[in-house]
Scaffold this motif. Sequence first.
Motif, PDB file in Angstrom:
ATOM      1  N   LYS A   1     -23.168  88.579  88.084  1.00  0.00           N
ATOM      2  CA  LYS A   1     -24.215  88.431  87.083  1.00  0.00           C
ATOM      3  C   LYS A   1     -23.584  87.888  85.797  1.00  0.00           C
ATOM      4  O   LYS A   1     -22.400  88.090  85.526  1.00  0.00           O
ATOM      5  CB  LYS A   1     -24.891  89.780  86.797  1.00  0.00           C
ATOM      6  N   LEU A   2     -24.385  87.206  85.003  1.00  0.00           N
ATOM      7  CA  LEU A   2     -23.849  86.548  83.810  1.00  0.00           C
ATOM      8  C   LEU A   2     -23.145  87.517  82.869  1.00  0.00           C
ATOM      9  O   LEU A   2     -22.118  87.174  82.270  1.00  0.00           O
ATOM     10  CB  LEU A   2     -24.979  85.828  83.068  1.00  0.00           C
ATOM     11  N   ASN A   3     -23.679  88.717  82.737  1.00  0.00           N
ATOM     12  CA  ASN A   3     -23.071  89.662  81.791  1.00  0.00           C
ATOM     13  C   ASN A   3     -21.741  90.234  82.286  1.00  0.00           C
ATOM     14  O   ASN A   3     -21.094  91.002  81.578  1.00  0.00           O
ATOM     15  CB  ASN A   3     -24.037  90.790  81.446  1.00  0.00           C
ATOM     16  N   GLU A   4     -21.332  89.830  83.502  1.00  0.00           N
ATOM     17  CA  GLU A   4     -20.039  90.241  84.036  1.00  0.00           C
ATOM     18  C   GLU A   4     -19.057  89.064  84.093  1.00  0.00           C
ATOM     19  O   GLU A   4     -17.928  89.227  84.557  1.00  0.00           O
ATOM     20  CB  GLU A   4     -20.211  90.800  85.450  1.00  0.00           C
ATOM     21  N   GLN A   5     -19.484  87.906  83.623  1.00  0.00           N
ATOM     22  CA  GLN A   5     -18.712  86.687  83.831  1.00  0.00           C
ATOM     23  C   GLN A   5     -17.909  86.238  82.618  1.00  0.00           C
ATOM     24  O   GLN A   5     -18.293  86.481  81.473  1.00  0.00           O
ATOM     25  CB  GLN A   5     -19.653  85.538  84.227  1.00  0.00           C
ATOM     26  N   VAL A   6     -16.809  85.532  82.938  1.00  0.00           N
ATOM     27  CA  VAL A   6     -16.088  84.709  81.973  1.00  0.00           C
ATOM     28  C   VAL A   6     -16.431  83.260  82.306  1.00  0.00           C
ATOM     29  O   VAL A   6     -16.178  82.793  83.421  1.00  0.00           O
ATOM     30  CB  VAL A   6     -14.567  84.921  82.064  1.00  0.00           C
ATOM     31  N   ILE A   7     -17.031  82.555  81.351  1.00  0.00           N
ATOM     32  CA  ILE A   7     -17.516  81.197  81.588  1.00  0.00           C
ATOM     33  C   ILE A   7     -16.763  80.217  80.702  1.00  0.00           C
ATOM     34  O   ILE A   7     -16.679  80.392  79.482  1.00  0.00           O
ATOM     35  CB  ILE A   7     -19.030  81.093  81.292  1.00  0.00           C
ATOM     36  N   VAL A   8     -16.215  79.172  81.322  1.00  0.00           N
ATOM     37  CA  VAL A   8     -15.615  78.054  80.601  1.00  0.00           C
ATOM     38  C   VAL A   8     -16.643  76.934  80.522  1.00  0.00           C
ATOM     39  O   VAL A   8     -17.266  76.591  81.527  1.00  0.00           O
ATOM     40  CB  VAL A   8     -14.340  77.547  81.305  1.00  0.00           C
ATOM     41  N   LEU A   9     -16.813  76.368  79.352  1.00  0.00           N
ATOM     42  CA  LEU A   9     -17.830  75.330  79.143  1.00  0.00           C
ATOM     43  C   LEU A   9     -17.265  74.221  78.272  1.00  0.00           C
ATOM     44  O   LEU A   9     -16.837  74.460  77.145  1.00  0.00           O
ATOM     45  CB  LEU A   9     -19.065  75.941  78.473  1.00  0.00           C
ATOM     46  N   THR A  10     -17.272  72.991  78.786  1.00  0.00           N
ATOM     47  CA  THR A  10     -16.841  71.842  77.990  1.00  0.00           C
ATOM     48  C   THR A  10     -18.069  71.157  77.389  1.00  0.00           C
ATOM     49  O   THR A  10     -19.193  71.351  77.843  1.00  0.00           O
ATOM     50  CB  THR A  10     -16.050  70.832  78.837  1.00  0.00           C
ATOM     51  N   GLY A  11     -17.836  70.363  76.341  1.00  0.00           N
ATOM     52  CA  GLY A  11     -18.957  69.720  75.661  1.00  0.00           C
ATOM     53  C   GLY A  11     -19.874  70.733  74.996  1.00  0.00           C
ATOM     54  O   GLY A  11     -21.098  70.569  74.967  1.00  0.00           O
ATOM     55  N   ALA A  12     -19.278  71.775  74.421  1.00  0.00           N
ATOM     56  CA  ALA A  12     -20.041  72.955  74.005  1.00  0.00           C
ATOM     57  C   ALA A  12     -20.741  72.830  72.661  1.00  0.00           C
ATOM     58  O   ALA A  12     -21.552  73.694  72.314  1.00  0.00           O
ATOM     59  CB  ALA A  12     -19.115  74.173  73.968  1.00  0.00           C
ATOM     60  N   THR A  13     -20.449  71.790  71.879  1.00  0.00           N
ATOM     61  CA  THR A  13     -20.953  71.763  70.505  1.00  0.00           C
ATOM     62  C   THR A  13     -22.174  70.867  70.307  1.00  0.00           C
ATOM     63  O   THR A  13     -22.572  70.620  69.172  1.00  0.00           O
ATOM     64  CB  THR A  13     -19.842  71.315  69.542  1.00  0.00           C
ATOM     65  N   SER A  14     -22.787  70.405  71.385  1.00  0.00           N
ATOM     66  CA  SER A  14     -23.926  69.504  71.231  1.00  0.00           C
ATOM     67  C   SER A  14     -24.810  69.545  72.468  1.00  0.00           C
ATOM     68  O   SER A  14     -24.331  69.771  73.589  1.00  0.00           O
ATOM     69  CB  SER A  14     -23.436  68.068  70.999  1.00  0.00           C
TER      70      SER A  14
END
Length: 345
Positions: A7-20
């Motif tokens: 579930k999302l509240n258990e996750q570590v998520i890496v995200l690129t292009g995060a500022t737009s």
Amino acid sequence: MSVKLKKLNEQVIVLTGATSGIGLATARAAAEAGAKLVLAARDGDALDTLAHEMRQRGADVATVAADVGDPADVARIGKAAIDKFGRVDTWINDAGVSVFGKNEEVALEDMQRVMQTNLWGVVNGSLEAVRLLKAHGGGALINIGSEASDRSIPLQGTYSASKHAVKAFTESLRMEVEKDEAAISVTLIKPAGIDTPFAQHAKNYMKQEPTLPPPVYAPELVAKTILYAAENPERDLFVGGRAKAVSMGAQLMPRVLDKLMNATVFRQQQSDKPSSPNRRDALHDPVPEQELRQRGNLSPNPAETNLYTSLQFHSGATKTVLLGGALLAAAWAFTRKPGRKVWPA
């Protein structure tokens, strides 16, 4: 191997292009859902501002100023995730750029920059993600393609080529991961036109300011789809009935689609506003004043919801029947004459 995602509240998520745009909408939605985040983008100051905003709301965030086209920068993103949180559960490759103009007129260095970010950024991120996911119990890899992954668009030739390549690479990697029986879900997201600063960030060779063909959908709809894939293993997901209709049209009637695009899409990608000779773009470097904007005001009424997209979140036979009906509606709308009320799907 059956892949089970947290579930999302258990996750570590890496995200690129995060500022737009889509990345920014996804970062905010993931933080709201309780995920721990590693956010990457080229503009370090924008990342700091975004991280401060999220920490004020209780989110646990790490940031990395990075150019995804550089493998060393992408390795730093992965290292930051392990150093801060000890693992990665979902890696989202979202960073992207574009150029508007006829292929004959676009400088080769600009074409190369698009490919460096859109293709090699995904390749770099995917390989780092798979390495970390295999080492830490599996998870989800989510690559952001486009309706242009299935059907090229005039005046965005290099962007279309990059998204075709993203699809091909993602499909190949998915099969290899499955052959290895790794507990990794590999998903390709294919949005239609989205109301983000995408057109303002793109380099422009046209006389008019660029825009996107209708219908234009809200970036929050893409964020919802991405985060659904972070919890539910899916092969491909479309955002907007138009994206699926275009994909089907490319398969079933490519020459008809050529003629339809020639008749409409050249005009639909050029706004009524002349392009300024002093226009700034974010192709090679970020433009600070353009950062931290989710929407690009490309439409006065972007679609906030979408039937076809929502139906993909169902399962079993019901999903198949409902998606078929929504697709017929989208295909019907796609063939309607300009100027009439269209795009119910």
